[in-house]
Motif scaffolding. Structure first.
Motif, mmCIF file in Angstrom:
data_model
loop_
_atom_site.group_PDB
_atom_site.id
_atom_site.type_symbol
_atom_site.label_atom_id
_atom_site.label_comp_id
_atom_site.label_asym_id
_atom_site.label_seq_id
_atom_site.Cartn_x
_atom_site.Cartn_y
_atom_site.Cartn_z
ATOM 1 N N VAL A 1 56.461 42.025 44.057
ATOM 2 C CA VAL A 1 57.827 41.522 44.100
ATOM 3 C C VAL A 1 58.548 41.852 42.803
ATOM 4 O O VAL A 1 57.984 41.719 41.710
ATOM 5 C CB VAL A 1 57.850 40.005 44.356
ATOM 6 C CG1 VAL A 1 59.284 39.487 44.381
ATOM 7 C CG2 VAL A 1 57.150 39.671 45.668
ATOM 8 N N GLY B 1 64.702 33.529 41.573
ATOM 9 C CA GLY B 1 63.469 33.672 42.337
ATOM 10 C C GLY B 1 63.416 32.859 43.608
ATOM 11 O O GLY B 1 62.333 32.587 44.133
ATOM 12 N N PHE C 1 61.786 34.868 46.264
ATOM 13 C CA PHE C 1 60.350 34.913 45.974
ATOM 14 C C PHE C 1 59.691 33.639 46.500
ATOM 15 O O PHE C 1 58.646 33.691 47.157
ATOM 16 C CB PHE C 1 60.123 35.044 44.472
ATOM 17 C CG PHE C 1 58.694 34.790 44.065
ATOM 18 C CD1 PHE C 1 57.773 35.816 44.038
ATOM 19 C CD2 PHE C 1 58.263 33.504 43.742
ATOM 20 C CE1 PHE C 1 56.432 35.569 43.690
ATOM 21 C CE2 PHE C 1 56.947 33.248 43.404
ATOM 22 C CZ PHE C 1 56.025 34.291 43.374
ATOM 23 N N LEU D 1 54.308 39.630 40.328
ATOM 24 C CA LEU D 1 55.768 39.608 40.206
ATOM 25 C C LEU D 1 56.143 40.324 38.920
ATOM 26 O O LEU D 1 55.626 40.009 37.843
ATOM 27 C CB LEU D 1 56.290 38.174 40.147
ATOM 28 C CG LEU D 1 57.754 38.038 39.694
ATOM 29 C CD1 LEU D 1 58.698 38.388 40.831
ATOM 30 C CD2 LEU D 1 58.050 36.643 39.159
ATOM 31 N N TYR E 1 59.448 41.024 36.522
ATOM 32 C CA TYR E 1 60.817 40.579 36.277
ATOM 33 C C TYR E 1 61.352 41.263 35.029
ATOM 34 O O TYR E 1 60.595 41.588 34.113
ATOM 35 C CB TYR E 1 60.900 39.055 36.169
ATOM 36 C CG TYR E 1 60.145 38.424 35.027
ATOM 37 C CD1 TYR E 1 60.814 37.887 33.933
ATOM 38 C CD2 TYR E 1 58.750 38.338 35.041
ATOM 39 C CE1 TYR E 1 60.127 37.293 32.881
ATOM 40 C CE2 TYR E 1 58.059 37.744 34.001
ATOM 41 C CZ TYR E 1 58.746 37.223 32.925
ATOM 42 O OH TYR E 1 58.062 36.630 31.885
ATOM 43 N N ALA F 1 56.704 31.872 40.064
ATOM 44 C CA ALA F 1 55.465 32.608 40.304
ATOM 45 C C ALA F 1 54.272 31.870 39.725
ATOM 46 O O ALA F 1 53.197 31.802 40.347
ATOM 47 C CB ALA F 1 55.575 34.004 39.698
ATOM 48 N N THR G 1 52.404 37.503 36.558
ATOM 49 C CA THR G 1 53.750 37.972 36.238
ATOM 50 C C THR G 1 53.699 38.992 35.109
ATOM 51 O O THR G 1 52.829 38.918 34.225
ATOM 52 C CB THR G 1 54.667 36.818 35.821
ATOM 53 O OG1 THR G 1 54.159 36.228 34.619
ATOM 54 C CG2 THR G 1 54.768 35.763 36.902
#
Length: 219
Positions: free
Chosen positions: A35, A41, A44, A63, A65, A76, A83
């Motif tokens: 993602v 989010g 998400f 994830l 970002y 997350a 992440t």
């Protein structure tokens, strides 16, 4: 939010295309998702909740970002999803950022890329690595009102209905084959904030379903 949509409870303006009751969204194998998110989010979270409720047979591998302040990273963590921060300001070219994204996704065995509020234009580097397995969601009924101000464009145009669209990504912004759409009426009292909030309700409803449908279309 994770319940299967009941056609009898949908108002005439809440049109979902295709109707989810007509599509078998069960998947024999678990999808491995990567993602991309830039903001709160919420999409998400909708996907993660659908997975937890076993209405989407998938697992979020990682994830990525790009905004250090993105609340998506906090969400997350709540779902025990790894992440990675890739601050786009540290990459001189979009291709450099996408190259790093591909490396991380490959390291996490990602097979489907899901853009959930990813506010960066993707390049051929990402699209060539994942082909037609890159999905995006946009707050309008594409092809109308592409770009970062889709909600504001709809209000300025004076249209009566807008909505959201999940589509396969390509090199043109907010383009590519449409997978699923949901319509939302524009009320006389709407502001950009109130309209976007109602559109998000539909985004959260259709994105998990659209992921499953995409996997059925592109096995």
């Amino acid at each position: 939010m994770t319940d299967v949509v009941n056609q009898e409870t949908i108002e005439p303006w809440e049109l979902i295309s295709p109707p989810v009751e007509t599509v078998d969204l069960t998947l024999p194998q678990r999808l491995r998702l990567g993602v991309l998110a830039s903001g709160s989010g919420s999409n998400f979270a909708a996907i993660a909740q659908a997975i937890a409720a076993q209405t989407l047979n998938a697992q979020i591998q990682v994830l990525i970002y790009n905004n250090p302040q993105a609340k998506a990273a906090e969400r997350a963590t709540q779902y025990h999803v790894p992440t990675v921060l890739l601050n786009h300001r540290h990459y001189p070219h979009r291709e450099d950022l996408d190259g790093e994204i591909v490396k991380i996704f490959k390291a996490h065995n990602v097979e489907w890329v899901v853009m959930a509020g990813w506010m960066r234009i993707v390049t051929a580097v990402l699209l060539e690595a994942y082909g037609d397995r890159v999905l995006n969601i946009h707050p309008s009924l594409l092809p109308s009102f592409p770009g970062i101000h889709g909600v504001e464009q709809a209000l300025a145009a004076g249209v009566k209905i807008t909505g959201c669209t999940v589509h396969f990504a390509d090199l043109e912004v907010d383009s590519g084959p449409i997978i699923m759409q949901a319509a939302v009426p524009i009320l006389p009292t709407d502001t950009a904030e109130t309209l976007h909030a109602r559109i998000q309700i539909q985004e959260h409803r259709i994105y998990p379903q659209a992921i499953a449908l995409a996997a059925k279309l592109k096995p």
